[in-house]
Each structure stands twice: as structure tokens, then as C-alpha cells.
Design an enzyme around this catalytic site. Sequence first.
Site, PDB file in Angstrom:
ATOM      1  N   LYS A 242      34.232 132.485  55.462  1.00 40.37           N
ATOM      2  CA  LYS A 242      32.837 132.518  56.041  1.00 40.37           C
ATOM      3  C   LYS A 242      32.809 133.420  57.322  1.00 40.37           C
ATOM      4  CE  LYS A 242      29.122 129.348  57.365  1.00 40.37           C
ATOM      5  NZ  LYS A 242      28.749 127.904  57.653  1.00 40.37           N
TER       6      LYS A 242
ATOM      7  N   GLU B  47      29.621 123.460  50.188  1.00 42.82           N
ATOM      8  CA  GLU B  47      30.467 123.749  51.323  1.00 42.82           C
ATOM      9  C   GLU B  47      30.727 122.132  51.969  1.00 42.82           C
ATOM     10  OE1 GLU B  47      29.798 126.128  55.828  1.00 42.82           O
ATOM     11  OE2 GLU B  47      28.064 125.396  54.694  1.00 42.82           O
TER      12      GLU B  47
ATOM     13  N   CYS C 161      26.457 129.345  52.998  1.00 46.03           N
ATOM     14  CA  CYS C 161      25.559 128.900  53.959  1.00 46.03           C
ATOM     15  C   CYS C 161      24.916 129.721  54.856  1.00 46.03           C
ATOM     16  CB  CYS C 161      26.231 127.625  54.749  1.00 46.03           C
ATOM     17  SG  CYS C 161      24.853 126.391  55.095  1.00 46.03           S
TER      18      CYS C 161
END
Length: 505
Positions: free
Chosen positions: A190, A91, A223
Site C-alpha cells: 500500500k 484490508e 483502500c
Amino acid sequence: MRQWSVTSVMSIMALHACFNTFFCLFFIYRFTSADTYLAAVYEHAVKLPSVQDRPVSQEEALSAMNLNLNVLEDAVKQAAKKGAQIIVTPEDGIYGWSFNREAILPYLENIPDPDINWTPCTEPDRFGRAPVQVRLSCIAKNNSIYVAANVGDIKPCNATDPKCPKDGRYQYNTDVVFASDGKLVARYHKYNLFLGESQFDQPAEPEFVTFNTTFGTFGIFTCFDVLFYNPAVHLVDHLQVDSVLFPTAWMNLLPHLTAIEFHSAWAMGMGVNFLAANTHNTTMNMTGSGIYAPDKAIAYHYDAETDNGHLLIAKLDIHPKLSPHYTAVNWSLYAAGLDTVSEDNAVFNGTIFQDVYTFITLNEAQENISVCQKDLCCHLSYSMKEKQEDELYALGAFDGLHTVAGQYYLQVCTLVKCKNPDLKTCGEPVENASTEFEKFSLSGRFGTKYVFPEVLLSGVHLAPGEFEVLNDGRLRSENGTSKPVLSVTLFGRWYEKDQDVTWIV
């Protein structure tokens, strides 16, 4: 007399029958098809742009991104030469972080839905200006390898959309995957944004992105997503992916949320391969990447001392849940029949990541102890090789809603080394220990089936192959560990109690 196995006899018969083309092809597929694949992750020391607080030209932005793409391309080439079939990069690995909403704009590109069947390397102008996508596509195509990367997507919106930002555009933290022929095969926005990601927007709904290869079915998310039900758990439980790609910029947090320990534990708890590529930045405590299988960490890297990137390559089972090492676990079975009282150990409170745990100390070199908080009771049986008088260990339980950097409900049983013999330090970050355990067994009376087993050793090392998880819910080491113990943890996530959880089946 030589004994022939059934497989050997079948092989000989098949060879004799190879005059039949169909049967011969079946034999070649059945007896030579691979059941493993070679995966790679690259921990990248990102080269940050010199200007991040204001917009620059698209040419300046591309020049800054190409500095990182040059490094990533070299890593891809190395991985491909060694036979890797897929590689994951971190990321923020191409443009960095610390942008405001306006400053990141020149780094963004319109990323189309993969259903449109697009290979940017061979059709670079089909969807307008897309130099980053074109380069990633060509990197994948030229090296015949799947490439996962984190980029930024921009989508226009207008006043008819009540959620449209005032500037008329959505900006998404986005993962893309290009196949070995350069085709765009996955795009993921995300969903669970971390604190400080104000430059990006949250999608209206969580996305569940999967893609198929000749070496298994993959899912992808980013993440902070790993701590929530959607999309992470849904991908594994309902869409039955074999492996998860995980670009991350993970800031380590002892004793439970160091990248290598939690990501390894998540792979074990979910029964899935987990390919975690972390950003490398020691000033922000970002390090820790790995290739994890359900039974252990296959390969991992943790380096808080240098500023170097690192490439990991390892072999994984295509279908890990079919592995003889995989077993389903009832996380409360063993603990349900145990006494919940430890008479000789006084309980006290301590804090881990601002969560208030109930602790008891390990007073003897060998004993069985328990501690409870609300509905969770934790049990530890252990034996130390020699109790160190200057080191204190405690068994802790937490049953409640975590409210710092996101809200999520936890049930945690943990054995931790305290920073020093002062009880107030139990739960504080510590990286080294000298006490050796001959054996330990940790279990808990959990209300959730989602429990992630962690063992972290002195110097921030994992313990692959040095402990086991029994199907009755015990995390056990019978022969000790190669290094002194920092923490032994059963990290439970009770998703059903999350205040904003959306169950999508």
C-alpha cells in the site's frame, strides 16, 4: 420461411467441417468461449486480538489470525461451491488494526516477489516461517479459486539505506493474490497510507501490480489508494486492466464518501470492474462492499445494524470496456453551453468534510438552477413529485484543494438533502429523506476528465439502473428513483493539480 443468421450458418458449416481437428478446435473456442466470469467479495467482521498495544509471541499472533482465517476459509469454500473464480477479502481482515509498530511485528511475514514462482502450499519452508501465506495458498489450491487477502510484509534494511527506519526493518500493509493452483501471483505494498497507519512504512515508489488470468487482466491496490492517481488511475489508464481488486477498511462518510456510492462511482468513472471487499465493524462505521461494473452496481451490501459478515457473488464482463453499455464521457460538454446565473436563488456557504462549498437552495418543485465556485459551474434541472416543506435541498459546488485526511484537489457538483430546513445543516450527514424527484439532470463545467457519478437514495441505498450518464457529461434520471434522494453528485478529481502527484507513464 425461416431466416438464418450469419452466426447460425457459420455454426452449421463448422459442425460439418469438424473432421478437421484444427478447425474443430477453433470452432469450439470461437463459439463457446466465455466472455464473463464469476466474482466474489466477502465483507468480514474481523475478530480482533485481545492484545494490540504490545508485542505477543508469534504463536499467540498466529492463533489470533487463525480465528479470522477460519471464517475467511468458510467464505472461500462457499464462493467456490457457487462457481466463483476469484474472491476478494478485506484490508485488515486477518489481524485487525490499532497496532503500534512494535505490536504488529509478530503478525508479519516475509512475502517474496511473485516472480520467484512459489506455491507455499506445496513448498511451505522455502522462504522461512510463513504460516499465513501457506494457509492462504492451500485455501486457494484446495478450492480451485483465486484468493486476494491483506497481510503484513516485513523486509530488513540497514544503515546504507537513508530511509531505513531506526529498528532496521520496513513494514508494509500488503495485498497478496494466490492463483487457483495455490501459486503466489501478486504482491502489492500500500502506497497511500491513511491517518493512524504508523505501524507501516510507505514504499519508496508506488507499485503497479497486475496479473493475468484466463478471465481477464487484474490490478490490485488498497483502500485510501483509490483517491489518488498512483497507483489507482495509472493501472486503468496506462496498464489497461479489466478488473481491480480492492481490499479496504472504509469508514463511511456521507454525503460523498460512503463506500458503496464512491466505489460504484469509481468503477463507472474509470470504466472498469471493481471488486471491493470492506471490513465490517459498525462501531467504526465500517461497512459497504460490492461488485461493480462500469454501467452499474451488479451486487452490493451495506449493513450498519448487525455484526455479521456477508458474501457477494456476481457475474462480470471479462472486458467491460468492450461492453455495449460502456461509453466515453466528455464531462464538460453539455454544461459549457449553459447560462451560469441563477437570479432568484441566493448563494450561501456550507461545509462538507471541512471543505467550504458554495450552495443555492431548491426553492421550487421544478426549475433549472446553477451555482459556481472559482472555475467550476454546476447546473441542475429537476422536477419534484411534491415539494416537502419540512425538507430542504441545495445544489453545491466545490473547486479546491481538500486538506483533511490527505491532500487532493477536487471539483464537485452535488445535490444534497440538508439535515433540516436550517441552511447551516446543508452538507451535514443525513441518511433518510421523503422528497421524491420525478426527474433530475446534473452537469458541470469540469476542468478534469476524472469525474465519478454518484446517486445515493434514502436509507443509504444505491440506484442501479435508475439513472444514466450521457456522453455529454449529464448525470440524468428521467423516470425518478425507487426511493427519495439523499444526494446526486459528480465527484471530480483534478489529479494534475495535486501538490505531490507523480506522473508515471
